[in-house]
Scaffold this motif. Structure first.
Motif: not given
Length: 136
Positions: A80, A84-89, A91
């Motif tokens: 969190k 945001p762009q790193e959160q999507a990357a 897994n």
């Protein structure tokens, strides 16, 4: 789009581990075949590259341990805090197996470095005996 310093550092560290392995192979060859001399700078290279390998092994160990010890809530909180762009990357399901891989790699690298230090000590002992026999 500049130079990725972490990628360069990673390549340098993996390169040091690779060079350490090659130097260790030369050392083992010299131990098995005493007539094959070892280059003068190989023992120093084994010490330096071995220290880098041991340091990298410790870094991998602590990273793997932290990944395995982290609770899902801790991982979710850390994700969190990322952009945001790193959160999507990220897994999240791969982090625990990645921690296990880090631990295995750390043990392998550390074992390899310790083994080469042991071989180096054995080689230095043989060299000392050889020099003492030449003096007599």
């Amino acid at each position: 789009m500049g130079t990725n310093i972490m990628m360069l550092l990673s390549l340098m560290i993996w390169g040091a581990c690779f060079i350490h392995s090659i130097l260790s192979l030369y050392l083992q060859r010299s131990l098995l075949l005493p007539e094959v001399p070892l280059k003068e700078n190989t023992p120093t290279g084994i010490r330096i590259m071995g220290a880098i390998t041991m340091g990298f092994g410790m870094l991998l160990f602590f990273g793997g341990f932290c990944l395995l010890a982290a609770s899902p809530e801790m991982i979710a909180e850390a994700v969190k805090q990322m952009p945001p762009q790193e959160q999507a990357a990220i897994n999240v399901s791969i982090l625990k197996p990645l921690g296990a891989v880090f631990l295995v790699l750390s043990f392998l690298l550390t074992f390899n470095a310790n083994l080469s230090f042991s071989y180096l000590k054995q080689w230095l002992g043989k060299q000392e005996q050889h020099h003492q026999q030449e003096e007599e």
